[in-house]
Design a protein around this motif. Structure first.
Motif, PDB file in Angstrom:
ATOM      1  N   HIS A   9      62.378  72.963   7.494  1.00 19.31           N
ATOM      2  CA  HIS A   9      62.171  73.543   8.821  1.00 19.31           C
ATOM      3  C   HIS A   9      63.421  73.246   9.635  1.00 19.31           C
ATOM      4  CE1 HIS A   9      60.519  74.586  12.730  1.00 19.31           C
ATOM      5  NE2 HIS A   9      59.448  75.074  12.134  1.00 19.31           N
ATOM      6  N   PRO A  10      63.947  74.241  10.378  1.00 19.66           N
ATOM      7  CA  PRO A  10      65.210  74.024  11.086  1.00 19.66           C
ATOM      8  C   PRO A  10      65.118  73.171  12.342  1.00 19.66           C
ATOM      9  CG  PRO A  10      64.399  76.249  11.474  1.00 19.66           C
ATOM     10  CD  PRO A  10      63.487  75.631  10.466  1.00 19.66           C
ATOM     11  N   ASN A  11      63.903  72.846  12.805  1.00 16.07           N
ATOM     12  CA  ASN A  11      63.742  72.160  14.082  1.00 16.07           C
ATOM     13  C   ASN A  11      63.143  70.773  13.879  1.00 16.07           C
ATOM     14  OD1 ASN A  11      63.239  71.349  16.681  1.00 16.07           O
ATOM     15  ND2 ASN A  11      61.989  73.114  17.239  1.00 16.07           N
ATOM     16  N   HIS A  12      63.862  69.742  14.314  1.00 11.66           N
ATOM     17  CA  HIS A  12      63.351  68.379  14.190  1.00 11.66           C
ATOM     18  C   HIS A  12      62.402  68.006  15.323  1.00 11.66           C
ATOM     19  CE1 HIS A  12      66.339  66.509  11.107  1.00 11.66           C
ATOM     20  NE2 HIS A  12      65.789  67.615  10.681  1.00 11.66           N
ATOM     21  N   LYS A  13      62.102  68.946  16.198  1.00 15.60           N
ATOM     22  CA  LYS A  13      61.085  68.706  17.222  1.00 15.60           C
ATOM     23  C   LYS A  13      59.828  69.518  16.922  1.00 15.60           C
ATOM     24  CE  LYS A  13      64.348  67.462  20.802  1.00 15.60           C
ATOM     25  NZ  LYS A  13      64.911  67.753  22.120  1.00 15.60           N
ATOM     26  N   SER A  14      59.738  70.031  15.724  1.00 19.10           N
ATOM     27  CA  SER A  14      58.615  70.882  15.332  1.00 19.10           C
ATOM     28  C   SER A  14      57.431  70.050  14.854  1.00 19.10           C
ATOM     29  CB  SER A  14      59.042  71.833  14.210  1.00 19.10           C
ATOM     30  OG  SER A  14      59.304  71.089  13.028  1.00 19.10           O
ATOM     31  N   LEU A  15      56.297  70.707  14.733  1.00 21.03           N
ATOM     32  CA  LEU A  15      55.116  70.069  14.153  1.00 21.03           C
ATOM     33  C   LEU A  15      55.367  69.727  12.689  1.00 21.03           C
ATOM     34  CD1 LEU A  15      52.163  69.161  14.457  1.00 21.03           C
ATOM     35  CD2 LEU A  15      51.478  71.504  13.874  1.00 21.03           C
ATOM     36  N   ASN A  16      56.112  70.563  11.993  1.00 26.54           N
ATOM     37  CA  ASN A  16      56.436  70.265  10.600  1.00 26.54           C
ATOM     38  C   ASN A  16      57.187  68.942  10.488  1.00 26.54           C
ATOM     39  OD1 ASN A  16      56.111  72.630   8.301  1.00 26.54           O
ATOM     40  ND2 ASN A  16      55.951  73.376  10.400  1.00 26.54           N
ATOM     41  N   GLY A 170      46.001  75.829   9.215  1.00 28.74           N
ATOM     42  CA  GLY A 170      46.090  77.004  10.070  1.00 28.74           C
ATOM     43  C   GLY A 170      45.857  76.671  11.532  1.00 28.74           C
ATOM     44  N   ASN A 171      46.076  77.679  12.381  1.00 30.57           N
ATOM     45  CA  ASN A 171      45.884  77.555  13.845  1.00 30.57           C
ATOM     46  C   ASN A 171      46.767  76.471  14.455  1.00 30.57           C
ATOM     47  OD1 ASN A 171      43.799  79.550  13.957  1.00 30.57           O
ATOM     48  ND2 ASN A 171      42.364  78.020  13.172  1.00 30.57           N
ATOM     49  N   MET A 172      47.924  76.254  13.894  1.00 26.44           N
ATOM     50  CA  MET A 172      48.757  75.143  14.336  1.00 26.44           C
ATOM     51  C   MET A 172      49.528  75.415  15.623  1.00 26.44           C
ATOM     52  SD  MET A 172      48.334  72.389  12.518  1.00 26.44           S
ATOM     53  CE  MET A 172      46.600  72.763  12.705  1.00 26.44           C
ATOM     54  N   GLU A 173      49.466  76.634  16.146  1.00 23.33           N
ATOM     55  CA  GLU A 173      50.121  76.904  17.432  1.00 23.33           C
ATOM     56  C   GLU A 173      49.110  76.975  18.577  1.00 23.33           C
ATOM     57  OE1 GLU A 173      53.066  79.998  17.427  1.00 23.33           O
ATOM     58  OE2 GLU A 173      53.888  79.347  15.513  1.00 23.33           O
ATOM     59  N   GLY A 177      44.232  73.192  18.067  1.00 20.06           N
ATOM     60  CA  GLY A 177      44.373  73.392  16.626  1.00 20.06           C
ATOM     61  C   GLY A 177      44.155  72.148  15.790  1.00 20.06           C
ATOM     62  N   LYS A 178      43.689  71.068  16.404  1.00 21.84           N
ATOM     63  CA  LYS A 178      43.402  69.809  15.707  1.00 21.84           C
ATOM     64  C   LYS A 178      44.659  69.215  15.060  1.00 21.84           C
ATOM     65  CE  LYS A 178      38.587  70.991  14.821  1.00 21.84           C
ATOM     66  NZ  LYS A 178      37.518  71.130  13.844  1.00 21.84           N
ATOM     67  N   LEU A 183      47.535  65.511  11.388  1.00 21.71           N
ATOM     68  CA  LEU A 183      48.601  64.536  11.168  1.00 21.71           C
ATOM     69  C   LEU A 183      48.036  63.226  10.619  1.00 21.71           C
ATOM     70  CD1 LEU A 183      50.671  65.269  14.377  1.00 21.71           C
ATOM     71  CD2 LEU A 183      51.521  65.512  12.038  1.00 21.71           C
ATOM     72  N   GLN A 184      46.913  62.794  11.162  1.00 22.68           N
ATOM     73  CA  GLN A 184      46.282  61.569  10.662  1.00 22.68           C
ATOM     74  C   GLN A 184      45.766  61.745   9.240  1.00 22.68           C
ATOM     75  OE1 GLN A 184      47.757  59.313  12.831  1.00 22.68           O
ATOM     76  NE2 GLN A 184      46.014  58.219  11.977  1.00 22.68           N
ATOM     77  N   GLN A 185      45.276  62.931   8.935  1.00 22.09           N
ATOM     78  CA  GLN A 185      44.818  63.226   7.569  1.00 22.09           C
ATOM     79  C   GLN A 185      45.960  63.051   6.566  1.00 22.09           C
ATOM     80  OE1 GLN A 185      43.168  67.188   7.201  1.00 22.09           O
ATOM     81  NE2 GLN A 185      42.856  66.993   5.002  1.00 22.09           N
ATOM     82  N   ILE A 186      47.143  63.549   6.919  1.00 16.31           N
ATOM     83  CA  ILE A 186      48.307  63.416   6.041  1.00 16.31           C
ATOM     84  C   ILE A 186      48.736  61.949   5.933  1.00 16.31           C
ATOM     85  CG2 ILE A 186      50.792  63.960   5.866  1.00 16.31           C
ATOM     86  CD1 ILE A 186      48.852  66.202   4.932  1.00 16.31           C
ATOM     87  N   TYR A 187      48.749  61.255   7.040  1.00 16.66           N
ATOM     88  CA  TYR A 187      49.086  59.827   7.020  1.00 16.66           C
ATOM     89  C   TYR A 187      48.145  59.065   6.080  1.00 16.66           C
ATOM     90  CZ  TYR A 187      48.790  54.976   8.515  1.00 16.66           C
ATOM     91  OH  TYR A 187      48.705  53.607   8.520  1.00 16.66           O
TER      92      TYR A 187
END
Length: 195
Positions: A9-16, A170-173, A177-178, A183-187
């Motif tokens: 992803h090109p943006n380091h301030k993104s949700l990704n 999905g619905n990340m914007e 969108g939870k 993020l906690q799920q991934i952690y």
């Protein structure tokens, strides 16, 4: 377990990027993870464009010296984690270009005269963490699960990787969108994941 995280992803301030940080945070607290490498394709300025001509042939791509560093990363990794957005129903062109170059014949698979080749990346596992603007079930119901079919069947299984896990958010914007829960799920997943 050696963990290679490929961030696209090109943006380091993104949700990704926030998802990347949770992958690293969880993995850093996981006693099964011995070492972590991160490949940020945009920051690396990875060139995704394939070039073939009379001096650079496709059949020699598995030995291209310019790609040796990336081949060594893939060989080293026990688990490969991809973090990326889904744009137009598929991963970004940058990631697809990386895949085109790295999962080459002679390195990732070998033709053996049978219907399917011999996968040379057997024993590795993959996790895909992806985000999209649309609803969570959009790829399943509208696109016949094209994203997962592409990654699972056309790529990973083809090169011998059988253990594949998807987090397709999905619905990340949306405001609701939870994102924090995801993020906690991934952690939590990376804090406890085994090979």
């Amino acid at each position: 377990m050696n963990l290679l995280v490929i961030y696209t992803h090109p943006n380091h301030k993104s949700l990704n990027y926030a998802f990347l940080q949770k992958v690293l945070e969880g993995s850093g607290e996981n006693s099964r993870v011995s070492e972590i490498q991160v490949l940020d394709l945009y920051e690396e300025q990875f060139d995704p464009v394939l070039v073939f001509h009379e001096h650079k042939r496709r059949r020699d791509m598995h030995a291209d010296p310019a790609l040796e560093k990336y081949r060594n990363q893939l060989k080293w990794a026990d688990k490969i984690v991809f973090v990326y957005p889904i744009w137009w129903g598929r991963p970004p062109a940058m990631l697809m270009g990386y895949i085109d170059k790295m999962f080459a014949s002679g390195f990732a698979y070998r033709d053996n005269g049978k219907l399917l080749p011999e996968g040379l990346l057997k024993g590795k596992s993959v996790v895909c963490v992806s985000t999209m603007k649309g609803p969570a079930h959009y790829p399943l119901y509208w696109l016949n699960n094209a994203h997962k079919a592409l990654m699972r069947k056309a790529l990973f299984q083809y090169v011998g990787i059988r253990k594949i896990k998807f987090f397709e958010f999905g619905n990340m914007e949306r405001r609701n969108g939870k994102q924090k829960e995801r993020l906690q799920q991934i952690y939590r997943y990376f804090k406890s994941v085994a090979r």
